[in-house]
Design an enzyme around this catalytic site. Structure first.
Site, PDB file in Angstrom:
ATOM      1  N   GLY B 108       0.811  -1.220   0.000  1.00 36.33           N
ATOM      2  CA  GLY B 108       0.000   0.000   0.000  1.00 36.33           C
ATOM      3  C   GLY B 108       0.844   1.268   0.000  1.00 36.33           C
ATOM      4  N   ARG B 172       0.973  -5.855  -4.847  1.00 33.90           N
ATOM      5  CA  ARG B 172       0.972  -6.685  -3.644  1.00 33.90           C
ATOM      6  C   ARG B 172       1.467  -8.112  -3.893  1.00 33.90           C
ATOM      7  NH1 ARG B 172      -1.302  -4.174   0.651  1.00 33.90           N
ATOM      8  NH2 ARG B 172      -2.546  -2.319   0.222  1.00 33.90           N
ATOM      9  N   ASP B 202       6.521  -5.030   6.440  1.00 38.33           N
ATOM     10  CA  ASP B 202       7.190  -6.171   7.067  1.00 38.33           C
ATOM     11  C   ASP B 202       7.341  -7.363   6.103  1.00 38.33           C
ATOM     12  OD1 ASP B 202       4.411  -6.202   7.187  1.00 38.33           O
ATOM     13  OD2 ASP B 202       4.324  -7.414   8.999  1.00 38.33           O
ATOM     14  N   ASP B 203       6.269  -7.703   5.410  1.00 39.33           N
ATOM     15  CA  ASP B 203       6.349  -8.820   4.468  1.00 39.33           C
ATOM     16  C   ASP B 203       7.337  -8.546   3.340  1.00 39.33           C
ATOM     17  OD1 ASP B 203       4.613 -10.452   5.769  1.00 39.33           O
ATOM     18  OD2 ASP B 203       2.898 -10.092   4.436  1.00 39.33           O
ATOM     19  N   LYS B 229       8.570   1.048   5.056  1.00 38.00           N
ATOM     20  CA  LYS B 229       7.409   1.807   4.615  1.00 38.00           C
ATOM     21  C   LYS B 229       6.132   1.237   5.215  1.00 38.00           C
ATOM     22  CE  LYS B 229       4.709   0.199   2.300  1.00 38.00           C
ATOM     23  NZ  LYS B 229       3.770  -0.582   1.517  1.00 38.00           N
ATOM     24  N   THR B 230       5.331   2.014   5.822  1.00 36.62           N
ATOM     25  CA  THR B 230       3.923   1.709   6.115  1.00 36.62           C
ATOM     26  C   THR B 230       3.321   2.815   6.963  1.00 36.62           C
ATOM     27  OG1 THR B 230       2.393   0.360   7.415  1.00 36.62           O
ATOM     28  CG2 THR B 230       4.688   0.132   7.966  1.00 36.62           C
ATOM     29  N   ASP B 232       0.890   2.464   8.764  1.00 38.23           N
ATOM     30  CA  ASP B 232       0.407   1.867  10.009  1.00 38.23           C
ATOM     31  C   ASP B 232       1.409   1.986  11.154  1.00 38.23           C
ATOM     32  OD1 ASP B 232      -1.788   1.233   8.572  1.00 38.23           O
ATOM     33  OD2 ASP B 232      -1.452  -0.931   8.527  1.00 38.23           O
ATOM     34  N   TYR B 270     -23.622  15.902  18.778  1.00 38.25           N
ATOM     35  CA  TYR B 270     -23.210  14.687  18.069  1.00 38.25           C
ATOM     36  C   TYR B 270     -22.074  13.961  18.781  1.00 38.25           C
ATOM     37  CZ  TYR B 270     -25.773  16.397  13.979  1.00 38.25           C
ATOM     38  OH  TYR B 270     -26.738  16.838  13.127  1.00 38.25           O
ATOM     39  N   ARG B 446      -3.377   8.159   3.069  1.00 43.96           N
ATOM     40  CA  ARG B 446      -2.199   7.417   2.638  1.00 43.96           C
ATOM     41  C   ARG B 446      -1.563   7.969   1.369  1.00 43.96           C
ATOM     42  NH1 ARG B 446      -4.263   1.502   0.455  1.00 43.96           N
ATOM     43  NH2 ARG B 446      -4.948   2.303  -1.555  1.00 43.96           N
TER      44      ARG B 446
END
Lengths: 570, 570
Positions: B108, B172, B202-203, B229-230, B232, B270, B446
């Protein structure tokens, strides 16, 4: 904080320097760096507001429609000329008596509201020392219930250039019944108000004019001024070129759309369907399209003008997706206005019929009830995805009506496009891959930090409104013009609210309304869009505006819609 | 464009000045002002990269777990020491021979990927003139199919400091089977590659290490380097303090959350439930909480550690809402990580059972199939809102499994909280009003324009990776450290990928994995959050970070998570 630290004497400096906040009343020690930086941001004023000025008036005004009826509805304020502030040699043409002014925020939030209040406040500090500003809390209900707070430098300062309406909050109540007008009278008498500024959209400004009329009819001294607020951008006319908040909201949405475009291009496998705020008019969608160049943009006003059906809209989108697939693009970005389905005549018809049926008949599981729909509506209902059918039948507002606003148009379109593409795949006319991703950009935009434009524009609107009240004006809407020029050259004045009005017949009576300004299909912004959309559809001209910048060479830029409209006028 | 206009000689200037782009290859004439401004933004380099340097190595490394098994899986690259670049007196310790390097983006998107490539490219231009950089197109599949583009200054320049992965796109696919490794070998032989940089999570970095091992085992000259890279934020360790993209994504989400907070406070009616990206780990949610101070934040790792049930989570939220109602607040903001339900043991159990049932049994309308669920799972299923039940039964992936990722957790929580509040209202223990608004902030983040931090960090990661390849290194992950200090003082080096690894047993075999870095409940970021959340819950300490600023005093600030983790290490 003494007022002397906040106020720069009349005409003494080109830019207002706000005082440092000794103890922000809003929420001490929890400002972000950017918020703090904005707090310190200097607000420039148009030149005319920086030195002594007087008011010159134009010819008597008329109404946007049915002037005779408007004249009858507003016998005391109808026909007022426009007021324009112009430099004056003598310093004190207005009274030196201290003023008591009230201000109220009405309706949904729009970035910049706090700066309108700051502008009113600073005018009083600069020009009528010792005056008092009251903020009515929670919208017009605060007027009716006499709930208010006295606005002091310490109270106001932490909201400077900040988003939201939380300084005094807003509300959606209206002052409508004789009893409610009575309550408003009591409040302004109790507070001995010289003036009231109503910051709101079309309805709220209509209400402001009714209050102005009412107070004048009763020989009360309280004048009423309106200020044009709505992110939807549908409150504007020649004299009031923009409603505040539109610039900021569109830039925030455009940032997100630009990011999603980069995502679409990078992955090459998603169609992003983006629904944007704007229920009555499609200005936000149009502006975002001009800023970002999406592949497909649906403008509600065009759908309505062309009397398109939902099937037409679906086919339009599907055709472009098919053609793009042939070009090798199985991705794209599609913008849709929140109010799209309200623009489609057949959907309005279906919903009207559903409201009748839901009110009087039993909706049986077997679907026999559908026989009560007219043939065209039956066909449309069957055409809708099941989830939307269920939404139409199950979700009702307190009056039992279908909740059109809750329908997730972007998801509905994805499903309908998917179905149509599947059909074409079977027929062999489409060989691409389709994955839809839905987005709704709404609440994120209406409470952002105001852009430089909205910050400055709102400050001038407020400063100007206070000036007009000071000069005894009532029933006007604060009007700041020449917005494509540098701030110094902006014009400041007021426009008769009645000149924006027409009447609508409701329950056998004429009701005054400020008509919402819709996207004009022969206006410059739509024409520019229409001239480019074919290219955008197939050539991926995506632009990523990026996050709003507050400093730097282009941080003062105004939005495309305003620029094009002003250019067209010039 | 000649390389001389792009490159500043070795150690000759403190800041790299990019060349003007004569004709951007990306999409000429459709850059926004901010994009153009970013294009011209100068990228500072750590001091060590601005003058001659050499490499010093640490002691042999081991593995994150099961070093014996990792050693067996990577006999040729296991145990490599860390490499650190340090200033050197002599200019040319590395070979002067021209290099051929390949680069690939995997997985991603994350903001900054383009700058890693720019960093590699500029290193080659600066230090090994005449070298060639190939970009493999569409991720690892580009390596296997030998699809590539030669990256030239004109090709690269328009992507400088820009978001997305569209320069060469990502993919991917994984290089896993012997056949696929064969294809990779053929490609690197065909292109005569000296090195390959794999930019991924990681992968992908595990895959990079397998390639490094494979190439070395076969005595091929091609070295392989990884880059972290990520968005997350779950690929990090002591030597690799951050994965790129996390900083930008969190700041974009935090902007939106801050806006929604202002909205909540302004309307007062709200509860905004915001789901944030991050399926495996809750770093993004934690960072956004630290940036914005929401009333409620759910951290998946804590839910898992405390073995909480969905009912526990619902009650936790509901309790705070009830207490806030007593304090007069019927509004709030709640952050939830995308992967929340994956963290709840009972939900994992239910989903496992559902996958079995859906594979083998008939799901009858009458609900008899539910008898196949264990008692606990039956109760949980009945506890879920109907829409979620349907989603669990109807939406399956190509393997027939329940699509957990598609569940709109924020909407599920709103419904469950609503049900619980209704119950308490009946019991008389809750007297407030509740309106939930759901948001998912995902794709918007992203692909944003990288922040100054991500831009500079990525550039250094790329520049450093090229240096390590130049010095003959393989099987390392580019490691840039000391990130809390000014850029000049950042450290640059490489860490053995095997030192990040452990093994997992899959299908009876050991598989090497880089374990995802989860939120540590005894780590500094979580502890800071935990110490403040009670106050945030009831005292509304909202912060609105505002849009990312690229110039100005705080535009270089790094995120809280990184700062706290670095502080804790120091």
């Amino acid at each position: 904080m003494s007022s002397s630290t906040l106020v720069i004497p009349n005409g003494d400096a080109t830019i207002r320097q706000p005082a440092p906040a000794p103890s922000p009343g809003r929420f001490a020690e929890v400002y972000s760096e950017v918020q703090t930086h904005r707090l310190k941001h200097s607000l420039p004023l148009p030149s005319v507001l920086k030195s002594p000025f007087k008011i010159v008036e134009g010819p008597p005004s008329t109404a946007a429609g049915n002037p005779d009826e408007i004249a009858k509805l507003f016998p005391n304020v109808f026909g007022q000329p426009s007021s324009m502030l112009v430099p004056s040699d003598s310093a004190a043409l207005a009274s030196n008596e201290k003023l008591k002014i009230g201000v109220v925020l009405s309706g949904g939030q729009a970035p910049g509201g706090h700066n309108v209040i700051s502008g009113i406040f600073d005018y009083l500090q600069d020009r009528v020392k010792g005056s008092t500003l009251y903020g009515f809390k929670g919208g017009p209900a605060g007027i009716m219930r006499c709930k208010f707070v006295e606005l002091t430098p310490d109270y106001i300062y932490p909201y400077r250039n900040q988003g939201g309406f939380d300084m005094i909050r807003s509300g959606r109540d209206k002052i409508e019944t004789p009893e409610q007008f009575k309550q408003a009278e009591e409040t302004v008498l109790k507070l001995d108000l010289d003036g009231l500024v109503v910051i709101g959209g079309d309805d709220s400004n209509t209400n402001a004019c009714l209050l102005a009329e009412n107070f004048r009819a009763k020989n009360m001294k309280t004048r009423v001024l309106g200020c044009p607020k709505t992110i939807d951008g549908d409150l504007k006319c020649k004299e009031v070129p923009a409603s505040f908040g539109f610039d900021t909201a569109c830039k925030i949405y455009a940032e997100m759309i630009g990011n999603v475009m980069t995502d679409a291009r990078s992955t090459g496998k998603y169609y992003h369907f983006v629904r944007l705020m704007g229920r009555a008019a499609s200005h936000i969608t149009l502006e975002c399209a001009l800023q970002t160049h999406p592949n497909i943009t649906i403008i509600g006003e065009e759908v309505a003008a062309k009397k398109q059906t939902l099937k037409n809209v679906t086919d339009y989108i599907t055709d472009i997706i098919c053609r793009r697939a042939e070009l090798g693009y199985n991705y794209g970005v599609i913008l849709v206005p929140e109010g799209l389905i309200d623009f489609i005549p057949e959907v309005q018809q279906l919903i009207a019929e559903l409201n009748e049926i839901l009110a009087h008949d039993v909706v049986d599981e077997g679907g026999l009830w559908k026989k009560n729909l007219q043939h065209q509506s039956q066909l449309l209902f069957e055409f809708l995805p099941r989830a939307i059918q269920e939404q139409l039948l199950l979700e009702r507002d307190p009056h039992g009506n279908v909740q059109v606003a809750k329908i997730e148009t972007e998801k509905m379109l994805i499903q309908m496009v998917e179905t149509e593409l599947e059909k074409r795949k079977q027929e062999g006319t489409y060989k691409g891959e389709f994955k839809g991703q839905s987005h709704f950009f709404g609440y994120e935009g209406r409470c952002g930090l105001p852009t430089n434009f909205d910050s400055t524009y709102c400050y001038a609107l407020g400063y100007g409104a206070a000036a007009l009240l000071h000069f005894g004006k009532t029933g006007l809407i604060s009007s700041v013009g020449n917005l494509a020029a540098p701030v110094e050259e902006w014009t400041v004045g007021g426009t008769a609210l009645t000149s924006l009005m027409d009447v609508e017949r409701r329950h056998g009576k004429f009701k005054p309304v400020i008509k919402k300004a819709m996207v004009e299909l022969d206006g410059a912004p739509f024409r520019k869009f229409a001239s480019m959309r074919e290219e955008w559809a197939y050539k991926n001209r995506y632009i990523s505006p990026g996050p709003v910048q507050f400093i730097g060479p282009h941080s003062d830029d105004i939005n495309h819609t305003l620029l094009l409209e002003l250019g067209a006028q010039a």
